[in-house]
Write a protein that holds these residues in place. Structure first.
Motif, PDB file in Angstrom:
ATOM      1  N   GLN A 108       0.840  -1.189   0.000  1.00 44.00           N
ATOM      2  CA  GLN A 108       0.000   0.000   0.000  1.00 44.00           C
ATOM      3  C   GLN A 108       0.881   1.247   0.000  1.00 44.00           C
ATOM      4  OE1 GLN A 108      -2.378  -0.495   3.549  1.00 44.00           O
ATOM      5  NE2 GLN A 108      -3.590  -2.161   2.651  1.00 44.00           N
ATOM      6  N   LEU A 109       0.275   2.369  -0.348  1.00 36.87           N
ATOM      7  CA  LEU A 109       1.027   3.611  -0.467  1.00 36.87           C
ATOM      8  C   LEU A 109       0.293   4.739   0.239  1.00 36.87           C
ATOM      9  CD1 LEU A 109       3.570   4.788  -2.054  1.00 36.87           C
ATOM     10  CD2 LEU A 109       1.888   5.679  -3.675  1.00 36.87           C
ATOM     11  N   ASN A 110       1.041   5.520   1.028  1.00 44.65           N
ATOM     12  CA  ASN A 110       0.531   6.769   1.593  1.00 44.65           C
ATOM     13  C   ASN A 110       1.240   7.938   0.929  1.00 44.65           C
ATOM     14  OD1 ASN A 110      -1.196   5.504   3.362  1.00 44.65           O
ATOM     15  ND2 ASN A 110      -0.078   6.063   5.224  1.00 44.65           N
ATOM     16  N   VAL A 111       0.462   8.920   0.463  1.00 44.20           N
ATOM     17  CA  VAL A 111       1.018  10.145  -0.096  1.00 44.20           C
ATOM     18  C   VAL A 111       0.365  11.324   0.619  1.00 44.20           C
ATOM     19  CG1 VAL A 111       1.354  11.559  -2.143  1.00 44.20           C
ATOM     20  CG2 VAL A 111       1.382   9.068  -2.348  1.00 44.20           C
ATOM     21  N   MET A 112       1.162  12.089   1.352  1.00 47.18           N
ATOM     22  CA  MET A 112       0.673  13.273   2.050  1.00 47.18           C
ATOM     23  C   MET A 112       1.258  14.509   1.381  1.00 47.18           C
ATOM     24  SD  MET A 112       1.055  14.406   6.050  1.00 47.18           S
ATOM     25  CE  MET A 112       2.738  15.022   5.837  1.00 47.18           C
TER      26      MET A 112
END
Length: 326
Positions: A108-112
């Protein structure tokens, strides 16, 4: 950011013409991240500060966190950047001042997106896998995105493609016609490459991009150079393909992008364009200004900013050169 940076070693394939792209092997160095986690910082370094708009690369683990707290980073601010988080093993909970509370797991990927300002925390959950391993990367935001609104996106699934023993997951941007849903603000690519055998594998590249390659696990050979965990191989521009010979179960992270020519001031958790801009962000964070908000569901005290140096912060270009102040 204060750091001690090693001089990289220049390498070139045997028999290569002087006009061929050079490879630069950049050794990382250990940096404490909170009380319990140590990361290997691979960017920025003295002679290579960026790869495209990728301006910061931390590789952490694999760490045994079965009997330790794991990652414990309390609320802290960001400006002028996107954080990109990718895990090989483990679980981390992201909380931010937009109200998001989101676990991230491998695949999974988090982009803030900080825009003008955001605050977040990153913590291992109480019930967690025994191993933590991954990367956090920063992407410098261009004008005018860096002055825009903050945002956060979680991508539970990402596109993949396979060629022989090579399997690629596209985190951001486009690789060989496969595009990630993650929103970025400059021409950019990030992909995890995993290998199931020892046969050489070739990946199509863009000649107008510059690229870097780091090993998350195992080692690989590129241009006669060994890339192992703890180093990043800068590949330059002008390549239309990359050929890699890797050990089975090797994991590499390919980063690339159009060279980013806006000069930057990077200090602590801020990416700005001038000394005054960073000073103002620090003052607002320490004053508890509304610019950064309050991190949701995290009772810990905000992380105080370090003391600024007594000299002006330097405006640098992507090569590390000092730009004159306007």
């Amino acid at each position: 950011m204060e750091r001690t940076e090693s001089m990289p070693a220049l390498t070139r394939p045997a028999g290569a013409a002087p006009t061929d792209p050079e490879s630069v092997l950049l050794p990382g160095h250990d940096v404490p991240l909170g009380r319990w986690t140590t990361v290997r910082r691979l960017l920025p370094q003295r002679q290579r500060r960026m790869v495209g708009a990728w301006c910061f690369v931390d590789h952490f683990g694999p760490d045994d966190v079965a009997q330790r707290p794991g990652m414990e980073v309390p609320p802290h601010p960001h400006t002028g950047l996107q954080t990109v988080t990718w895990l090989v093993d483990g679980e981390i909970v992201h909380r931010d001042s937009l109200g998001n509370v989101q676990s991230i797991r491998p695949g999974q990927l988090n982009v803030m997106t900080s825009g003008h300002g955001i605050a977040h925390s990153e913590r291992s959950p109480r019930e967690r896998p025994p191993v933590m391993h991954g990367v956090q990367l920063w992407v410098a935001l261009p004008d005018p995105a860096r002055a825009g609104a903050a945002d956060f996106a979680h991508h539970a699934e990402l596109p993949t493609w396979r060629s022989g023993d090579l399997h690629a997951t596209v985190l951001v941007g486009d690789l060989d016609g496969v595009r990630s849903p993650a929103v970025v603000h400059t021409p950019l690519v990030g992909a995890e490459l995993t290998f199931g055998g020892t046969a050489p594998a070739t990946v199509a590249l863009r000649r107008d991009f510059e690229y870097g390659l780091l090993a998350l696990a195992g080692s690989a050979q590129v241009d006669g150079t060994t890339v192992a965990p703890g180093s990043l191989l800068y590949l330059g521009t002008g390549r239309d393909r990359l050929t890699v010979r890797a050990a089975p179960d090797c994991r590499l992270l390919l980063l690339g992008g159009e060279p980013f020519d806006e000069p930057l001031v990077m200090w602590w958790n801020f990416v700005g364009r001038s000394h005054e801009e960073v000073v103002a962000a620090r003052e607002e964070w320490m004053a508890g200004a509304s610019r950064f908000g309050t991190v949701a569901d995290d009772p810990a005290a905000p992380l105080p900013a370090p003391t600024l140096p007594t000299t002006r912060l330097k405006v640098r270009d992507r090569h590390g050169g000092v730009r004159p102040v306007d």
